[in-house]
Design an enzyme around this catalytic site. Structure first.
Site, PDB file in Angstrom:
ATOM      1  N   SER A  41       0.838  -1.205   0.000  1.00 30.81           N
ATOM      2  CA  SER A  41       0.000   0.000   0.000  1.00 30.81           C
ATOM      3  C   SER A  41       0.871   1.253   0.000  1.00 30.81           C
ATOM      4  CB  SER A  41      -0.873   0.027   1.252  1.00 30.81           C
ATOM      5  OG  SER A  41      -1.557   1.253   1.363  1.00 30.81           O
ATOM      6  N   TYR A  48      -1.592  -0.290  10.198  1.00 26.44           N
ATOM      7  CA  TYR A  48      -1.840  -0.817   8.837  1.00 26.44           C
ATOM      8  C   TYR A  48      -0.582  -0.632   7.982  1.00 26.44           C
ATOM      9  CZ  TYR A  48      -3.919  -1.111   4.132  1.00 26.44           C
ATOM     10  OH  TYR A  48      -4.196  -1.433   2.822  1.00 26.44           O
TER      11      TYR A  48
HETATM   12  P1  NDP Z   1     -11.718  -5.633  -0.227  1.00 25.31           P
HETATM   13  O1  NDP Z   1     -12.214  -5.479   1.168  1.00 25.31           O
HETATM   14  O2  NDP Z   1     -12.667  -5.453  -1.344  1.00 25.31           O
HETATM   15  O3  NDP Z   1     -11.015  -7.051  -0.406  1.00 25.31           O
HETATM   16  C1  NDP Z   1     -10.301  -7.648   0.630  1.00 25.31           C
HETATM   17  C2  NDP Z   1     -10.248  -9.134   0.332  1.00 25.31           C
HETATM   18  O4  NDP Z   1      -9.479  -9.774   1.363  1.00 25.31           O
HETATM   19  C3  NDP Z   1     -11.605  -9.781   0.311  1.00 25.31           C
HETATM   20  O5  NDP Z   1     -11.697 -10.625  -0.809  1.00 25.31           O
HETATM   21  C4  NDP Z   1     -11.656 -10.601   1.593  1.00 25.31           C
HETATM   22  O6  NDP Z   1     -12.377 -11.807   1.369  1.00 25.31           O
HETATM   23  C5  NDP Z   1     -10.175 -10.906   1.783  1.00 25.31           C
HETATM   24  N1  NDP Z   1      -9.873 -11.258   3.161  1.00 25.31           N
HETATM   25  C6  NDP Z   1      -9.959 -10.501   4.269  1.00 25.31           C
HETATM   26  N2  NDP Z   1      -9.612 -11.214   5.350  1.00 25.31           N
HETATM   27  C7  NDP Z   1      -9.291 -12.463   4.898  1.00 25.31           C
HETATM   28  C8  NDP Z   1      -8.874 -13.659   5.521  1.00 25.31           C
HETATM   29  N3  NDP Z   1      -8.700 -13.762   6.857  1.00 25.31           N
HETATM   30  N4  NDP Z   1      -8.644 -14.749   4.744  1.00 25.31           N
HETATM   31  C9  NDP Z   1      -8.825 -14.687   3.400  1.00 25.31           C
HETATM   32  N5  NDP Z   1      -9.229 -13.583   2.760  1.00 25.31           N
HETATM   33  C10 NDP Z   1      -9.457 -12.483   3.510  1.00 25.31           C
HETATM   34  O7  NDP Z   1     -10.509  -4.607  -0.353  1.00 25.31           O
HETATM   35  P2  NDP Z   1      -9.377  -4.386  -1.453  1.00 25.31           P
HETATM   36  O8  NDP Z   1      -9.689  -5.089  -2.693  1.00 25.31           O
HETATM   37  O9  NDP Z   1      -9.114  -2.940  -1.473  1.00 25.31           O
HETATM   38  O10 NDP Z   1      -8.130  -5.073  -0.720  1.00 25.31           O
HETATM   39  C11 NDP Z   1      -7.209  -5.920  -1.373  1.00 25.31           C
HETATM   40  C12 NDP Z   1      -5.807  -5.583  -0.892  1.00 25.31           C
HETATM   41  O11 NDP Z   1      -5.462  -4.297  -1.361  1.00 25.31           O
HETATM   42  C13 NDP Z   1      -5.632  -5.562   0.606  1.00 25.31           C
HETATM   43  O12 NDP Z   1      -4.417  -6.186   0.973  1.00 25.31           O
HETATM   44  C14 NDP Z   1      -5.553  -4.073   0.925  1.00 25.31           C
HETATM   45  O13 NDP Z   1      -4.850  -3.822   2.101  1.00 25.31           O
HETATM   46  C15 NDP Z   1      -4.852  -3.574  -0.311  1.00 25.31           C
HETATM   47  N6  NDP Z   1      -4.960  -2.154  -0.583  1.00 25.31           N
HETATM   48  C16 NDP Z   1      -6.171  -1.582  -0.809  1.00 25.31           C
HETATM   49  C17 NDP Z   1      -6.272  -0.230  -1.049  1.00 25.31           C
HETATM   50  C18 NDP Z   1      -7.579   0.467  -1.269  1.00 25.31           C
HETATM   51  O14 NDP Z   1      -7.587   1.707  -1.290  1.00 25.31           O
HETATM   52  N7  NDP Z   1      -8.675  -0.230  -1.467  1.00 25.31           N
HETATM   53  C19 NDP Z   1      -5.059   0.613  -1.083  1.00 25.31           C
HETATM   54  C20 NDP Z   1      -3.835  -0.109  -0.866  1.00 25.31           C
HETATM   55  C21 NDP Z   1      -3.802  -1.425  -0.629  1.00 25.31           C
HETATM   56  P3  NDP Z   1     -13.347 -12.538   2.424  1.00 25.31           P
HETATM   57  O15 NDP Z   1     -13.912 -11.485   3.330  1.00 25.31           O
HETATM   58  O16 NDP Z   1     -14.375 -13.191   1.539  1.00 25.31           O
HETATM   59  O17 NDP Z   1     -12.457 -13.529   3.097  1.00 25.31           O
END
Ligand code: NDP
Length: 246
Positions: free
Chosen positions: A141, A154
């Site tokens: 990030s 974070y």
């Molecule tokens: P979302 O919340 O849309 O997606 C997060 C995903 O992580 C979901 O598919 C969720 O699936 C999964 N997840 C969460 N906890 C678990 C777990 N314990 N086991 C397996 N899967 C898990 O957010 P984003 O798409 O934005 O996030 C994706 C990545 O991008 C993350 O690492 C985030 O930190 C990073 N990021 C996002 C930014 C943003 O602005 N959106 C900026 C910078 C980085 P489920 O709940 O079904 O398990």
């Protein structure tokens, strides 16, 4: 080998960046293997990809559980014969000052954002070594690059992952393993929906994300770009953010 024909496992594929990456890579001819906890969403995505002629499989993965990552990797190998890339994308964010002492939230972020990546490495590395090639792509990030108040923990988890990838890179100069950290800025996803308990603050964060955030498909294209490189080319770090992000 370019993206076409590669087998790519993606954690956190049930929404946001992970789901967009699955759709995009499948459209480019990769076989995608999807992991997350919300299997209803994964099943829908598999059906959608297959309906458009793509190849996909899914299994329930909680990245805090090492065995679940083993199952994801095993599914890739059993179903598609190998694993070329693991995209460690699953992540959570809890927003708040360190002085709020959200001990539970800190632990959850360390467990998912850092230990979840380590569990993926533990599962994928032996397969990559056996095959003689493999690529780890992690989603870090810009929070880790420009530290802002309320995101310190974070940011710490994301920077820990970047450090881990660089260390692994230096240990792996025999040409077998490629490592990449992608650092997105604000992306319009569900990430902030559970990031804060106070409804007023949550609404504020969601609004600024909706106004400023870029489409998750932009990050998916960046991930495809790093995967698409020739075997002797490694993109180590890639930052992608909204043009107007400070
Ligand atoms: P979302 O919340 O849309 O997606 C997060 C995903 O992580 C979901 O598919 C969720 O699936 C999964 N997840 C969460 N906890 C678990 C777990 N314990 N086991 C397996 N899967 C898990 O957010 P984003 O798409 O934005 O996030 C994706 C990545 O991008 C993350 O690492 C985030 O930190 C990073 N990021 C996002 C930014 C943003 O602005 N959106 C900026 C910078 C980085 P489920 O709940 O079904 O398990």
């Amino acid at each position: 080998m370019t993206t076409h024909g590669k087998v790519v496992a993606i954690t956190g594929a049930s929404s946001g960046i992970g789901a967009a990456t699955a759709r995009h890579l499948a459209s480019l001819g990769a076989a995608v293997v999807l992991g997350a906890r919300r299997t209803d969403r994964l099943d829908q995505l598999v059906a959608e990809i297959e309906a458009t002629g793509g190849q996909a499989a899914a299994t329930r993965v909680d990245v805090t559980k090492p065995d679940d990552l083993q199952s994801l990797v095993t599914l890739a190998v059993e179903r598609f014969g190998r694993l070329d890339v693991l995209v460690g994308n699953a992540g959570i964010a809890r927003i708040g000052a360190v002085a709020d002492l959200d001990v539970e939230g800190w632990s959850a972020m360390v467990d998912v954002n850092l230990k979840g990546i380590l569990h993926g490495i533990a599962a994928a590395l032996p397969v990559f070594r056996r095959q003689g090639s493999g690529h780890l792509v992690t989603v870090a990030s810009t929070s880790g690059l420009k530290i802002v108040p309320t995101q310190a923990v974070y940011a710490g988890t994301k920077n820990a992952v970047r450090t881990l990838m660089e260390g692994l890179r230096q240990e792996s100069t025999d040409g077998v393993l490629r490592t990449t950290s992608i650092s997105p800025g604000y992306v319009r996803t569900e990430l902030v929906d559970n990031a804060v308990d106070d409804p007023a603050v949550r609404e504020q964060v969601q609004q600024s994300m909706a106004e400023l955030g870029i489409d998750p498909m932009a990050v998916a294209r960046a991930i495809a770009f790093v995967i698409d490189q020739p075997d002797d080319v490694e993109i180590g770090d890639l930052t992608i953010r909204p043009t107007r992000q400070g």
